[in-house]
Design an enzyme around this catalytic site. Structure first.
Site, PDB file in Angstrom:
ATOM      1  N   SER A   1     -43.213 -75.111 -58.823  1.00 32.79           N
ATOM      2  CA  SER A   1     -41.970 -74.547 -58.268  1.00 32.79           C
ATOM      3  C   SER A   1     -42.261 -73.990 -56.888  1.00 32.79           C
ATOM      4  O   SER A   1     -43.399 -73.625 -56.587  1.00 32.79           O
ATOM      5  CB  SER A   1     -41.463 -73.399 -59.147  1.00 32.79           C
ATOM      6  OG  SER A   1     -42.247 -72.240 -58.956  1.00 32.79           O
ATOM      7  N   ASP A   2     -41.222 -73.936 -56.049  1.00 37.56           N
ATOM      8  CA  ASP A   2     -41.414 -73.143 -54.838  1.00 37.56           C
ATOM      9  C   ASP A   2     -41.505 -71.691 -55.318  1.00 37.56           C
ATOM     10  O   ASP A   2     -41.101 -71.359 -56.436  1.00 37.56           O
ATOM     11  CB  ASP A   2     -40.273 -73.355 -53.825  1.00 37.56           C
ATOM     12  CG  ASP A   2     -40.716 -72.930 -52.418  1.00 37.56           C
ATOM     13  OD1 ASP A   2     -41.715 -72.172 -52.310  1.00 37.56           O
ATOM     14  OD2 ASP A   2     -40.078 -73.333 -51.426  1.00 37.56           O
ATOM     15  N   TRP A   3     -42.014 -70.844 -54.454  1.00 38.12           N
ATOM     16  CA  TRP A   3     -42.340 -69.475 -54.891  1.00 38.12           C
ATOM     17  C   TRP A   3     -41.077 -68.679 -55.245  1.00 38.12           C
ATOM     18  O   TRP A   3     -40.291 -68.317 -54.380  1.00 38.12           O
ATOM     19  CB  TRP A   3     -43.149 -68.792 -53.798  1.00 38.12           C
ATOM     20  CG  TRP A   3     -44.641 -68.949 -53.967  1.00 38.12           C
ATOM     21  CD1 TRP A   3     -45.558 -67.930 -53.911  1.00 38.12           C
ATOM     22  CD2 TRP A   3     -45.399 -70.130 -54.243  1.00 38.12           C
ATOM     23  NE1 TRP A   3     -46.829 -68.416 -54.142  1.00 38.12           N
ATOM     24  CE2 TRP A   3     -46.760 -69.755 -54.344  1.00 38.12           C
ATOM     25  CE3 TRP A   3     -45.072 -71.474 -54.440  1.00 38.12           C
ATOM     26  CZ2 TRP A   3     -47.774 -70.665 -54.619  1.00 38.12           C
ATOM     27  CZ3 TRP A   3     -46.081 -72.385 -54.714  1.00 38.12           C
ATOM     28  CH2 TRP A   3     -47.411 -71.979 -54.801  1.00 38.12           C
ATOM     29  N   GLY A   4     -40.863 -68.481 -56.524  1.00 38.15           N
ATOM     30  CA  GLY A   4     -39.651 -67.802 -56.960  1.00 38.15           C
ATOM     31  C   GLY A   4     -38.490 -68.757 -57.135  1.00 38.15           C
ATOM     32  O   GLY A   4     -37.365 -68.345 -57.391  1.00 38.15           O
ATOM     33  N   GLY A   5     -38.759 -70.050 -57.045  1.00 34.22           N
ATOM     34  CA  GLY A   5     -37.688 -71.046 -57.125  1.00 34.22           C
ATOM     35  C   GLY A   5     -37.286 -71.389 -58.553  1.00 34.22           C
ATOM     36  O   GLY A   5     -36.290 -72.078 -58.774  1.00 34.22           O
TER      37      GLY A   5
END
Ligand code: BGC
Length: 745
Positions: free
Chosen positions: A265-269
């Site tokens: 995932s993108d960071w916090g995505g």
């Protein structure tokens, strides 16, 4: 004698057998066992908790391994221009290491501007070696989102506006990185083309545009590059977040394309547990936790795919089918990287990497205009070159968001030109204007104090005065990596130069004898002042060796061969985006999200300008050289092509000037008889040809049905319609050198 030979052969065989002793241990630890055997063996030994454990972060940049089995944790790093300095375990603050200053390679848009696949392989290999030395397993890059709008703050991290160019350039980068046992994590998948409201905007795009424009580079990275990792983007598509988007991840990436790697995932995505579990996410990475610092216990356990997943499994809400698939992919990544069969150790901040950075940076510099051959610089012994502008001195490696780097050194253009003219001419600098005086990002500090309290009038007057007796005046400005410029999480407001730069350019043009403007940016900058300059150069964020690379081109040590990877419009309004609904999108009162309608369809970049006959300041693919090239004898092997066949087209290119140089020969295809609306032309081939002065070379392109096809959304298939086509041999999207008609039977 014969007996001796037989005996020694037997001894060698025995020795070889002994060296290849049967591995005495579990198969997953056997470096010579096939990856899939190791994966299945490891999986069979893991508990439910251990499998779930692997699917989430345990720190800002690492995710869990299986400590009990000696399977290491996975170390991730940004990406995509160098190896990010170490941050604290659960904080973006610098960890304060003294051995993590990397080689900063040029921004990816600079790499794309080389139009050189060899350069991309060189880049991938070099950055892969740096990642390996720093013991990183997943490199968070390359970025390949299409430059749909010139305003996107992250265009500098991507590879331009054309899916074919981006696809051709991404493949060698991925291969080069992965040769080092480091996974390239191709990002940000997909239709993530703006930073404005990036975590709240839903990209509404039709299937034809999706398949023709936004997916091909990702598909190439996966199928031709063999990418081992993909990062989901922050935005939504089809009303679902892309880090767990069923259509993008399950149906297309893992289904249609057969991707066997890991989705990060993108960071916090990752936003919804249930979707993350079911819809294709493998590792959840994050930003917004208070992890080990403030929380009573390890708050990564609260991640969507940590305790909530375990709870769901224990309650029978989920089966282990999805979990085993995720665990297999993560194990596969580990056996491809940290537990790979033949460990290599990489290398870091070495002369070879500095040279690579310099060569790539120089190869991407684009000569836009060169009236009266004012370049390369021709300065008399003891002469004077005046540089004006903040970007002549500003250190640019720091800033821009997650691609921010701490570099061992950075040569700015002033230093680069002073190096080049040492003992020959004086190179002096005037500020001209004050732009961004910021000096640190994420607590990486440039150590450069750019504060200047002089008034704009005083600054211009000083520059004008200094210009009067200069042999050359070179204005070096453009954008920088602060907010609303080339910067993650914000977009630009317009396509013009910020600050008072245009005033300075106009004032200098009045007095300068020979006047050169160098625009340093990562996205298109309109140039209403074009006529005022004798020469215009498009430079980029070149990294550690930026200034030396620019000097190489300005002095003629390197003959420019960079070409624009995007169109530069006269003004933003000329482009295909006409409504707020298209960009930045519209949020209805009762809607949680912004809806961004890609209603221009496939008409992105030159596909729009050329189809609608809209003039541009500088076309896609444009770039000059210090020599000249002539094209001749363009022909096809046959006047027709069969649907299941290929057609060879060729052209002869001659260097008609007096110095050696390289030309980027471009092939576009036009389908004038299409039954549906198609762009006037589309790039389907390019080749960089080195030619000595006077030399001629033949360049061949092989066309197949895929090059002639459009995506028929209704039938969900690519269609090449029989009829007339044209192969256009060109030196930019607007400069067609030869037209070769042929028929598809
Ligand atoms: C960016 C990614 C980056 C990640 C980790 C995110 O904000 O969008 O490109 O890799 O942070 O730093």
């Amino acid at each position: 004698m014969r007996k001796t030979i037989i005996l020694s052969a037997a001894a060698l065989l025995l020795a070889a057998c002994c060296n290849q002793q049967k591995f005495d241990g579990p198969a997953y630890l056997d470096p010579n066992a096939p990856v899939e055997v190791r994966v299945e063996d490891a999986l069979s030994r893991m508990t439910l908790e251990e499998k779930v454990g692997m699917t989430t972060a345990q720190s800002k940049f690492s995710s869990r391994g299986v400590p009990r089995l000696g399977i290491p944790e996975v170390w991730h790093t940004d990406g995509p221009h160098g190896i990010r300095p170490e941050v604290l375990w659960d904080d973006w603050d610098q960890a304060g290491w003294t051995n993590d200053s990397c080689t900063a390679f040029p921004a990816l848009v600079n790499l794309a501007a080389t139009w050189d696949k060899e350069m991309s392989l060189f880049y991938g290999r070099s950055i892969g070696e740096e990642a390996r030395y720093r013991k990183k397993d997943i490199l968070l890059g390359p970025g390949i989102n299409i430059c749909r709008t010139p305003l996107n703050g992250r265009n500098f991290e991507y590879m331009g506006e054309d899916p074919y160019l981006a696809g051709q350039m991404v493949v060698p980068y991925v291969k080069g990185v992965q040769e080092n046992g480091v996974a390239a994590c191709v990002k940000h998948y997909a239709v993530n083309n703006q930073e404005f409201q990036r975590t709240q905007s839903n990209s509404v795009v039709d299937d034809r545009a999706l398949y023709e424009i936004y997916l091909p580079a990702f598909k190439a990275a996966v199928q031709e590059g063999g990418a081992w990792a993909i990062m989901g983007s922050y935005n939504l598509y089809n009303g679902q977040f892309n880090c767990h988007n069923k259509r993008l991840l399950c149906d297309i990436l893992k289904g249609e394309w057969g991707f066997d790697g890991v989705v990060v995932s993108d960071w916090g995505g990752c936003r919804v547990s249930d979707e993350a579990i079911r819809y294709g996410l493998d590792i959840e990475m994050g930003t917004w936790t208070n992890g080990l610092r403030g929380a009573a216990s390890d708050s990564y356990r609260n991640y969507h795919m940590a305790d909530p997943y375990l709870k769901g499994l224990r309650e029978g809400k989920y089966t282990t089918a999805e979990l085993d698939d995720k665990a297999r992919r993560i194990l596969r990544t580990i056996f491809r990287t940290s537990m790979r069969p033949e460990p290599n150790y990489g290398r870091f901040v070495c002369p070879e990497h500095y040279q690579a950075a310099r060569d790539i940076a120089a190869a991407g510099v684009v000569l836009l205009k060169n009236e009266d051959n004012v370049l390369p610089l021709d300065v008399p012994q003891g002469g004077k070159i005046l540089l004006v502008g903040e970007n002549a001195v500003k250190k640019m490696v720091v800033g821009g968001g997650s691609s921010n780097l701490k570099t061992s050194y950075e040569i700015n253009p002033l230093e680069g030109l002073q190096n080049a003219f040492a003992g020959k001419a004086e190179v002096v600098w005037e500020r001209g204007y004050v732009g961004d005086v910021g000096r640190s990002y994420n607590r990486v500090d440039t150590g450069q104090d750019l504060t200047d309290n002089r008034s704009p009038e005083t600054l211009v007057a000083a520059a004008v005065e200094a210009a009067k007796d200069a042999d050359y005046v070179i204005f070096i400005g453009g954008l920088n990596k602060s907010k609303h410029q080339d910067n993650e999480s914000t977009d630009r407001f317009d396509t013009f130069l910020p600050y008072a730069q245009q005033d300075v350019i106009e004032a200098l043009a009045e007095v300068a004898d020979k006047f050169v403007v160098v625009n340093i940016s990562g996205s298109p900058v309109s140039m209403p002042w074009e006529d005022k300059a004798d020469a215009i150069v498009q430079g980029w964020y070149g990294g550690t060796e930026s200034g030396n690379a620019l000097a190489d081109v300005l002095t003629g040590k390197v003959n420019p061969s960079g070409r624009l990877p995007f169109s530069i419009p006269f003004k933003y309004e000329d482009g295909p985006i006409k409504t707020e609904a298209q960009y930045p999108g519209i949020k209805a009162e009762d809607d949680q999200f912004w809806q961004t309608h890609y209603s221009e369809g496939v008409y992105v970049g030159y596909r729009w300008y050329d189809s609608k006959d809209v003039p541009v300041q500088w076309p896609f693919g444009h770039g000059l050289s210090y020599t000249t090239f002539e094209y001749g004898n363009a022909k096809a092997a046959r006047p027709y092509m069969k649907a299941d066949g290929t057609l060879k087209v060729s052209v002869e290119v001659t260097n008609t000037g007096e110095i050696d140089g390289a030309e980027i020969v471009q092939l576009y295809i036009a389908d004038p008889e299409a039954s549906i609306d198609r762009p006037a032309k589309e790039l389907k081939g390019f080749e960089k040809v080195y030619l000595k002065a006077g030399q001629t070379k033949k360049v061949d392109f092989v066309i197949d049905a895929a090059d002639l096809s459009y995506f028929d959304a209704g039938r969900h298939e690519w269609v090449a319609e029989p009829g007339e086509f044209k192969a256009l041999i060109a030196s930019s999207s607007k400069n067609i050198r030869a037209e070769i008609p042929f028929t598809l039977k």
